[in-house]
Write a protein that holds these residues in place. Structure first.
Motif, PDB file in Angstrom:
ATOM      1  N   GLU E 213       0.869  -1.335  -0.066  1.00  0.00           N
ATOM      2  CA  GLU E 213       0.095  -0.075   0.012  1.00  0.00           C
ATOM      3  C   GLU E 213       0.888   1.337  -0.014  1.00  0.00           C
ATOM      4  O   GLU E 213       0.521   2.283  -0.776  1.00  0.00           O
ATOM      5  N   ASN E 214       1.920   1.097   0.744  1.00  0.00           N
ATOM      6  CA  ASN E 214       2.873   2.361   1.062  1.00  0.00           C
ATOM      7  C   ASN E 214       3.404   2.681  -0.487  1.00  0.00           C
ATOM      8  O   ASN E 214       3.502   3.845  -1.025  1.00  0.00           O
ATOM      9  N   ILE E 215       3.774   1.685  -1.152  1.00  0.00           N
ATOM     10  CA  ILE E 215       4.707   1.965  -2.348  1.00  0.00           C
ATOM     11  C   ILE E 215       3.593   2.143  -3.487  1.00  0.00           C
ATOM     12  O   ILE E 215       3.896   2.972  -4.568  1.00  0.00           O
ATOM     13  N   TYR E 219      -0.043   9.332  -2.965  1.00  0.00           N
ATOM     14  CA  TYR E 219      -0.769  10.697  -2.158  1.00  0.00           C
ATOM     15  C   TYR E 219       0.100  10.798  -0.912  1.00  0.00           C
ATOM     16  O   TYR E 219       0.363  12.031  -0.554  1.00  0.00           O
ATOM     17  N   HIS E 220       0.823   9.748  -0.310  1.00  0.00           N
ATOM     18  CA  HIS E 220       1.284  10.017   0.914  1.00  0.00           C
ATOM     19  C   HIS E 220       2.880  10.788   0.582  1.00  0.00           C
ATOM     20  O   HIS E 220       3.288  11.526   1.719  1.00  0.00           O
ATOM     21  N   ALA E 221       3.360  10.524  -0.269  1.00  0.00           N
ATOM     22  CA  ALA E 221       4.735  10.826  -0.594  1.00  0.00           C
ATOM     23  C   ALA E 221       4.986  12.470  -0.294  1.00  0.00           C
ATOM     24  O   ALA E 221       5.940  12.725   0.254  1.00  0.00           O
ATOM     25  N   LEU E 224       3.970  13.037   3.718  1.00  0.00           N
ATOM     26  CA  LEU E 224       4.791  12.518   4.894  1.00  0.00           C
ATOM     27  C   LEU E 224       6.139  12.840   4.734  1.00  0.00           C
ATOM     28  O   LEU E 224       7.030  13.050   5.835  1.00  0.00           O
ATOM     29  N   HIS E 225       6.838  12.640   3.354  1.00  0.00           N
ATOM     30  CA  HIS E 225       8.591  12.896   3.116  1.00  0.00           C
ATOM     31  C   HIS E 225       8.749  14.155   2.999  1.00  0.00           C
ATOM     32  O   HIS E 225       8.811  14.720   1.749  1.00  0.00           O
ATOM     33  N   VAL E 226       9.185  14.809   4.256  1.00  0.00           N
ATOM     34  CA  VAL E 226       9.742  16.114   4.067  1.00  0.00           C
ATOM     35  C   VAL E 226      10.890  16.318   3.111  1.00  0.00           C
ATOM     36  O   VAL E 226      11.275  17.244   2.394  1.00  0.00           O
ATOM     37  N   ASP E 363      10.571   7.244   7.492  1.00  0.00           N
ATOM     38  CA  ASP E 363       9.078   7.655   7.578  1.00  0.00           C
ATOM     39  C   ASP E 363       8.154   6.503   7.257  1.00  0.00           C
ATOM     40  O   ASP E 363       7.185   6.459   8.152  1.00  0.00           O
ATOM     41  N   ASP E 364       8.382   5.748   6.208  1.00  0.00           N
ATOM     42  CA  ASP E 364       7.615   4.744   5.748  1.00  0.00           C
ATOM     43  C   ASP E 364       7.466   3.406   6.858  1.00  0.00           C
ATOM     44  O   ASP E 364       6.516   2.983   7.258  1.00  0.00           O
ATOM     45  N   SER E 365       8.872   3.009   7.183  1.00  0.00           N
ATOM     46  CA  SER E 365       8.761   1.875   8.092  1.00  0.00           C
ATOM     47  C   SER E 365       8.213   2.282   9.502  1.00  0.00           C
ATOM     48  O   SER E 365       7.496   1.461  10.339  1.00  0.00           O
TER      49      SER E 365
HETATM   50 FE    FE Z   1       6.580   6.636   1.229  1.00  0.00          FE
END
Ligand code: FE
Ligand code: FES
Ligand code: FES
Ligand code: FES
Ligand code: FE
Ligand code: FE
Lengths: 417, 157, 157, 157, 417, 417
Positions: E213-215, E219-221, E224-226, E363-365
């Motif tokens: 789901e993460n990859i 939308y999250h990237a 979440l990922h500053v 961030d993802d883990s």
């Molecule tokens: Fe990510």
């Protein structure tokens, strides 16, 4: 080949409460994962007021703390209007447990994953890219932010103590605690501002109900706790009461300090040491601070709170179940905002009696582990609870397991067992 | 054998202190302190938030003896072994007040018939003074990272 | 670099000893002992009850070499890493017999594709002697707290 | 207090370094290195097989500051405590190049509301040089046994 | 007494996929042990090509490496003919997981217990004492060694990447990856020889599907990922694509590097830091090495592979499930055999972005752990996936959860849920 | 939606023993929690004599040791009459596992919680406050202390070895061991007083039955154990016997030491090293101490004991299951009270072969872990046991799995599988 069939029916048979009723507690209530799941639903999420913290922990608008309702993580917040809100710590989008700080101050909570943002009332106030980016993507036109907030919990407060409930709101907290128990509650929580002195947390390898049994069991105190017995802090030969509300779900043990003097009753207590003296008596330097004769009142409030007043050490103990065989015990030691420095020092010294290294409470946390170990040997057994007879009513002594029987009467009703 | 050098002497103090606990000579423990010595175990969380609660508090050698007495005669607990690993000993300053020392520790706990686990880890902030030929603790403050204590804390750290 | 001072030299001995094991140069291990050196691993339970059984027993450098040979060529076991943390080194006395030293240790074990766990913790009671320029173990006794050993003990501690 | 003796000074460097990380003064961390200092965390598996990948790689103090900035401002992670146990410090040689030192370490990690666990264990291989009055790392190489990392490695070791 | 009955039917009700379809993902798919067992059978062992390694790891005849197909340990070997064989790491005699080295070179595998010996094709080539010793014992006369070899897996290779499958062989790998996804695969795996730079492994306390789901979630990237956002490595306002194969099981996210410059979209991203600068710019010193504008392509291949090309850092990420609540993520960082030293250095520096300590991947883990924690609070909830609408088709932007919806469309089909 | 149904019937299908009978052992017997529960009831608590210790450990009246019957904690005591009693370590009141010391001497056991006190025969001899305190509380008038003692176990002894059984008493121990096995038992336990040399304990991550299989499997010894093979301590080309009792539940492997000399059989053993020499031969300095030619006799006694006589190292190994995937192996090394000092030294040296660091036993504890790992990959497989044919009878050689087949014949009968 009959493995499945037999194991299945065996399992079902195991879950028949013994015919003797609440004078027996079958050991599967402490070990069975399905029972635990049912407890989560029917007890902790089922119309009960769960302790989540003290107002003194949230003095300013925006202050929050993490807490739990039963096993479920929640956040208690001081809103801008000075009210308290309690939010589940789980994002409405895709379930992230977003709040990671034990305490803090904020105007809103932002989930790290996609920055859905909730105000202190749980309302969804931000969802980036909801309208898309550069005309592309975004939520469907019928996306209704007000349907995607956090399902806030019902909240009740009394004299600085905060309770919350999932699902339909329970009756008002005063009614829930009930007229018999409320005076004991109000004794410590008398409306004065509180001052938090600090926190302790233990992970106890036993079923959460063993904690309640322990505090509802005055019978053990005179026998297990050499410290209590020897210094007369709580002993079967002292004026005492065991009181329950009408349902049996709450109870108090009340007692008055005695002397370190032998008598017929102490003769039966292997744990009594007539000759013991403290090297530094400041450790126990009691000052009477409540009206009446009682010097110790231990109250249990269904389903997750113990209120401890032992001499001058005050604490709430919150039970956070972690499966059938483990729970966390979260202690909040407190005094009153108007305590003198000497009284604060006294409370801090007496705190040696309680917590993970408490002169008294070590005995309990250890014995709960031993209980769980014994119970887990074979869950077809049952505890035997006939001390003080078979009744579930109030007693004016400590030589009884009545409060435990009352607890299981209520438990069976709620659990439909 | 008396070691040379201040740090070596301090380490000797720490190691003998730990040995008294690990080898179940807990009666010796108060003797590592001066008469009005203070011993405190506090959680890092309470410490960082300025909350005064201690998990264990002894404000005198007498209170330490009371703690020892409780461990030996009053408390009920499962038998266990403690094992201290003391590391990162740093002498911070030496003044008229005493010698300020910091160190890290991990205490391994082994319950009978169980595995050896990290029971508690953190740091010690100490004030040490000379008493005759010996170094003694004027105060020892153990600040532990292990906020959630695995059941009970029986012995001093 | 040869360290100054007795304790420093003893620590150097301990650390090189541990390094030989941790870095899989187990062949060097017997060389830390004198020819008739004794190496023993005993459980604290047996030790405290006065029972003579050792979990590992080498009564000479030759027996140590036999142990090394077993580890290298005879025994079948899953690959793993050991990592020694040696702490609380105390020089107790120096006599004609040798130098008496005690220390605490924890050995971390990492199985391939597994987590790092405290494998064994306890203390060492050693007799150390000078042999030419070097310090060597006349005897090393490891008394372990970890009564229940997680599966197998492959290497010396 | 400035300690006497090379090993004592090196240990002081190690312990202050660890303290900066453990006590969340991570901004100080790059200052333990010379300007072109190199910091590397590599798995023992990659190291032993000669594979160049580092789990964390900083080739200058600048890169270390970038790492600090990420930790402070860019990365999202659960709060946690680190606690270093540094042991078995061995000064291997001192040359014009610098002082070669090896040591063992275990880092204990405590997640908020969780237990203290051995997070990572291994050894450090360091080159240390004098810069004015101070010892600084020219290079620090952490070779970790813990091949399978429990979720994320946030801080330098 | 209705514990068993209710719990049973409750459980069944829990496993009803929400009526809304794949815009909801019920939380029990991340926690239920029976679902996990079914996944093992129907997904990982059920006719899917699982990534097991790179040919570059096995340059010489007899080279082998341990790997996994789903959760099951296997061994990939270079045979003497230069082919690849994949064997289960389990002895046909009495089940010993015989191979204990991550990598090695051998002519045959001998199980330590009774020395049954298999050649690189899994054939049983030795079984000591099979004919007895001194005329006594031994296997029965009808013992047929060829019935006791290791059941080899089907193997597919493409441009240096090795796949394996239990059970009946899936369609050819090109067909399996499909015409839409193959060009993205071939972009990185273009036939050049690879050079492995090293390995990383993390144990992530979440369900394995949360990694996919993460990859599959662009939308999250941007939120979440500053790091990504600030340095323009992947951001919603940049030219981007979300592409799926026809089944929905595979996908790619494609994007082109932008600038560190504010605009309307970055204004919505709390994570954008216009003023941030690297102290040592060598950390990010991108060199274009593939045709086309895309600077990042993240491909997910059902059921266990992520192919990462982020600027110049290349890696395969293999998912190894370990029960419903944990998986290992095994990273293989690589470059090309013909890379210059400067390019290798660049890849190694950029590797700081990825892996257990990656500026981006931390961030993802971490968020996957938070997700699993939130989901596990109560598995009767469901994730809400309507970003970018309710469709499962390609998009030319990042503001969508379409690839996740496509993934669950396929998942439901395979799992019969 | 068929998850529950399928999973259920799948599970049932898994539990069908293979049609081939005991030449196959299905892997679910090593992993399934329900099977494990059944084993507890039908094997360990079901009419079998479990080893609990040696009389030499309890020389004086009041001596006790903690032990286990299967997984269940018990206490073995020397009573004042010189007999042995075995008590469950669980309080009859509310289940506390009261005894916490491995060894000790006492006149009675007091549970810490409420000080119920039991004598060495398990009789409840004290229950403080039973008659109340100051006329209040106490047990009901019909409380019968003799109904609340500890349910003592049946006890059997032979030549200094103590056995216990839950439930109905099994047949006399001589009959239980049987006429075929008894002489082997009596060979080591010949009536002489024993001297305990010490204890070792390992936690082995495998099913407990794999331990029995290992010791009932002479086939592996010549192949796995380089040490045994090389030094001729146990090798397939030496005169040997594999013997079972009539039920198959007990067995012995018997062999005579050979030479370190190659021959046709050793040529098949990769593990044979003709050139190996000990640096210090004191490690193996065998002295013949029993009549007959056998130099090693390994006896397994259903359901939890291994008696080891390998050259001059003697030990009992007690199996303590801890769920389907783990057991503790508790070693008691012993000699005879009349051993010379030289013989004691010899035994202690040879103890290097056995225990958690044993030259020989390391191979076994490691391979059991590998077995459990392989088996757990997929429990639908089965072990293949046709070495030495398909029979379950005695053999005069080692090249056979007959004793394992005999074991599972009995296992199936008892487990009704
Ligand atoms: Fe990510
Ligand atoms: S999961 Fe919280 S914003 Fe997406
Ligand atoms: S289990 Fe592999 S050879 Fe017997
Ligand atoms: S539980 Fe043992 S006396 Fe109450
Ligand atoms: Fe109590
Ligand atoms: Fe064996």
């Amino acid at each position: 080949m009959d493995v499945d069939g037999r194991a299945g029916s065996q399992r079902r048979a195991l879950k028949q409460w013994p015919a003797e009723g609440v004078t027996r507690v079958p050991y599967w209530v402490y070990t069975d994962p399905e029972i635990y799941e049912l407890e989560t639903k029917r007890i902790f999420e089922g119309g009960s007021w769960n302790y989540v913290g003290l107002e003194a922990e949230l003095p300013h608008p925006g202050d929050f703390r993490m807490s739990h309702v039963g096993p479920r993580p929640v956040i208690a917040c001081r809103t801008n209007q000075g009210a308290i809100s309690v939010l589940p710590n789980r994002c409405a989008h895709r379930g992230v447990q977003f709040c990671r700080s034990g305490f803090g101050n904020t105007t809103e909570f932002t989930c790290p994953y996609h920055q859905w943002t909730y105000n202190l009332y749980g309302k969804l106030v931000g969802a980036p890219f909801r309208k898309g980016v550069q005309g592309k993507g975004g939520m469907p036109p019928d996306f209704a932010p007000n349907e995607h907030g956090l399902p806030v919990l019902a909240v009740a407060r009394r004299n600085g103590v905060i309770f919350a409930a999932f699902g339909e709101s329970p009756p008002p907290i005063e009614e829930y605690i009930g007229p018999k128990m409320l005076p004991y509650f109000d004794r410590v929580f008398d409306g004065r501002a509180l001052r938090v002195l600090g926190y302790s947390k233990q992970r106890i390898p036993s079923n959460w109900k063993l904690m309640f049994e322990n505090i509802k069991d005055p019978y053990h105190a005179s026998l297990l706790h050499v410290f209590l017995v020897t210094f007369g802090l709580f002993r079967a030969d002292q004026p005492s009461e065991t009181r329950m509300d009408t349902t049996g779900m709450h109870s108090v043990l009340v007692s008055s300090r005695g002397e370190q003097k032998g008598n017929a009753a102490t003769a039966e207590m292997k744990s009594f040491r007539g000759d013991l003296k403290l090297n530094d008596s400041r450790l126990l330097d009691p000052v009477r601070e409540y009206p009446g004769k009682a010097t110790v009142v231990m109250q249990t409030l269904w389903p997750n709170l113990i209120v401890q007043q032992q001499t001058n050490t005050l604490a709430t103990r919150q039970i956070v179940p972690r499966g059938p065989r483990e729970f966390d015990l979260a202690w909040t030691f407190f005094g009153y905002a108007d305590d003198t420095a000497a009284m604060t020092t006294r409370r801090l010294r007496q705190a040696n009696l309680m917590g993970p290294a408490g002169f008294v409470s070590i005995d309990d946390s250890e014995v709960m582990q031993f209980s769980q170990q014994g119970i887990s040997q074979d869950s077809s057994g049952a505890g035997f609870l006939e001390m003080g007879g078979r009744g579930t009513g109030d007693e004016d002594h400590m030589v009884t397991e009545a409060a435990i029987r009352a607890f299981y009467t209520h438990y069976r009703r709620v659990m439909k067992l | 054998m008396k070691p040379d050098g201040l740090r070596a002497q301090i380490e000797a103090l720490f190691y003998e202190y730990a040995d008294a606990i690990d080898e179940d000579r807990i009666e010796e423990w108060p003797e590592f302190f001066v008469e009005q010595g203070v011993y405190k175990i506090v959680s890092r969380q309470n410490f960082d938030r300025g909350l005064p609660l201690a998990t264990m508090l002894c404000e005198s050698k007498g209170m330490m003896k009371d703690r020892v007495n409780a461990i030996r005669n009053l408390s009920m607990y499962a038998p266990r072994y403690f094992r201290h690993l003391i590391a990162n000993v740093r002498v911070k300053s030496e003044t008229a007040e005493g010698i300020a020392v910091q160190s890290n520790y991990a205490v391994m706990q082994t319950l009978v018939d169980g595995e050896t686990r990290v029971f508690n880890a953190g740091r010690c902030v100490d004030q040490i003074v000379r008493e005759g030929d010996f170094l003694k603790f004027k105060s020892r403050l153990c600040i532990y990272d292990t906020i959630v204590i695995p059941n009970s804390l029986i012995y001093p750290l």
